[in-house]
Design a protein around this motif. Structure first.
Motif, PDB file in Angstrom:
ATOM      1  N   LEU A 193       0.804  -1.232   0.000  1.00 24.21           N
ATOM      2  CA  LEU A 193       0.000   0.000   0.000  1.00 24.21           C
ATOM      3  C   LEU A 193       0.837   1.282   0.000  1.00 24.21           C
ATOM      4  O   LEU A 193       0.508   2.221  -0.739  1.00 24.21           O
ATOM      5  N   PRO A 194       1.911   1.397   0.807  1.00 27.50           N
ATOM      6  CA  PRO A 194       2.696   2.643   0.753  1.00 27.50           C
ATOM      7  C   PRO A 194       3.267   2.923  -0.639  1.00 27.50           C
ATOM      8  O   PRO A 194       3.218   4.068  -1.114  1.00 27.50           O
TER       9      PRO A 194
ATOM     10  N   LEU B  76       0.542   4.040  -2.924  1.00 30.80           N
ATOM     11  CA  LEU B  76       0.151   5.413  -2.626  1.00 30.80           C
ATOM     12  C   LEU B  76       1.108   6.407  -3.302  1.00 30.80           C
ATOM     13  O   LEU B  76       0.671   7.421  -3.866  1.00 30.80           O
TER      14      LEU B  76
ATOM     15  N   LEU C   2       0.305   6.483  -6.930  1.00 29.61           N
ATOM     16  CA  LEU C   2      -0.913   7.265  -7.153  1.00 29.61           C
ATOM     17  C   LEU C   2      -0.620   8.762  -7.129  1.00 29.61           C
ATOM     18  O   LEU C   2      -1.116   9.524  -7.971  1.00 29.61           O
TER      19      LEU C   2
END
Length: 299
Positions: free
Chosen positions: A144-145, A148, A151
Motif C-alpha cells: 500500500l505505501p 500510494l 498514485l
C-alpha cells in the motif's frame, strides 16, 4: 500419583461425556437445524443480492453506455461503444462470481462445523482457503505505501499534462504570446512536453511498483523494452523528423507544396506524417522521413 490419576480420570470422563453428547440424537438434530437455517440464509442472501445486482448492473450499464457513446463520437467511431463496454461486463461478472463463491464457501464451512464427524474437514478447508488469503492480504498491506506513492506521482503527472495542454492551447489561440515562438509550434511542443512528463513519471514510479525489484519483473521489463526499441525505430525517426520539419516551418497547413513527385495542399502536419490533398481530391500521407530527406517545394 493418586491425584494425577484422579485428574486424568476426570478428564477422560469429561471427554467421553462430551463425545457422547456431541453425537447424541439431540445434538445431531440441533446441528441439522443449524445447517438448514444456514442454507436458507445463504439462499435468501444470494436471491436478494442477485436482484440488487441486476438493478445496479442495469443502472451502471445505462450510465456507462451514455458516456461511451460520447467517447465513440469523439474518436469518430473508430472505436465502438460495444468494444469499450465488454470490460465493464467482465468486471461485473467477476464480482458476481466472487460473491457467489464466498457465500457458498461460508455456508458449506459452517454446515460442516456443526457436526463432530465433519468438523475436522471444515477446519482443513478453512486452512486451505484462508491461509493463502491471509498471505495475500499481508502482501497487499505491505504494498500500500508504494501504491500510494505511485498514485501521487500519477496525479501529479496528470495535473502537469492538463496544465501543459491549457497553456499551449492559449499559445495556439494567440492569447499568450512568446517572443520568437510561433503559434503552429504550440501543438507539437505540447505533445512533446506531455511525452517527457509521462516518461519522467514512469521512471519515478517504477521503483515503487510492487514486485519491481524481482528478477522476473525486471526480465519482463527488459524484454518489452527490447521489443519496443526494435519495433519503434522507424516511428522514432519519423517523430524526430516531424519535430525538425515543424520547427523549420518548411510547410504549414494550407500551403501548396510538392514533396518528391507528389503535389498537393497540406491538410495536416503531425509528428509522424504530413498529409497532402491533391488536385484530384486524393489524400496522401507522406512519412516525415521522406519529407526531410527529399526536396520540398513550397508554392
Amino acid at each position: 500419583r493418586n491425584e494425577v490419576a484422579t485428574s486424568a480420570a476426570r478428564l477422560i470422563e469429561r471427554a467421553v461425556a462430551q463425545y457422547r453428547q456431541e453425537r447424541s440424537a439431540a445434538s445431531l438434530s440441533i446441528g441439522a437445524a443449524k445447517t438448514g437455517a444456514t442454507l436458507v440464509v445463504a439462499m435468501l442472501f444470494l436471491w436478494l443480492f442477485q436482484r440488487a445486482f441486476r438493478r445496479v448492473r442495469r443502472i451502471a450499464l445505462d450510465r456507462a453506455g451514455r458516456e461511451l457513446e460520447k467517447v465513440e463520437s469523439k474518436v469518430n467511431r473508430v472505436i465502438r461503444a460495444e468494444q469499450l463496454r465488454w470490460p465493464l461486463l467482465i468486471l461485473m461478472r467477476i464480482i458476481l462470481a466472487v460473491v457467489w463463491i464466498a457465500a457458498v464457501y461460508l455456508a458449506v464451512s459452517l454446515s460442516l462445523s456443526y457436526f463432530p464427524h465433519t468438523r475436522t474437514v471444515a477446519r482443513e478447508i478453512d486452512d486451505l482457503v484462508l491461509a493463502p488469503l491471509a498471505v495475500l492480504g499481508l502482501d497487499v498491506l505491505a504494498a500500500l505505501p508504494g501504491l500510494l506513492v505511485v498514485l501521487v506521482i500519477a496525479l501529479a503527472a496528470r495535473w502537469a499534462i492538463r496544465g501543459n495542454r491549457v497553456f499551449f492551447t492559449q499559445v495556439e489561440r494567440k492569447r499568450i504570446r512568446i517572443e520568437g515562438f510561433y503559434p503552429e509550434w504550440a501543438r507539437p511542443t505540447q505533445r512533446l512536453v506531455s511525452v517527457v512528463v509521462l516518461i519522467v513519471a514512469v521512471i519515478m514510479a517504477y521503483p515503487y511498483v510492487p514486485g519491481s525489484g524481482s528478477p522476473a519483473f525486471q526480465g519482463i521489463a527488459i524484454f518489452l523494452g527490447l521489443l519496443g526499441s526494435l519495433g519503434a525505430t522507424d516511428v522514432v525517426s519519423n517523430l524526430i523528423n516531424g519535430l525538425i520539419i515543424t520547427y523549420m516551418r518548411s510547410c504549414r497547413v494550407g500551403d501548396l507544396v510538392r514533396i518528391g513527385d507528389t503535389m498537393g495542399v497540406v491538410t495536416e502536419s503531425t509528428l509522424i506524417v504530413t498529409r497532402l490533398r491533391t488536385a484530384k481530391n486524393v489524400e496522401i500521407s507522406v512519412p516525415n522521413s521522406l519529407v526531410l530527406s527529399g526536396q520540398v517545394i513550397n508554392y
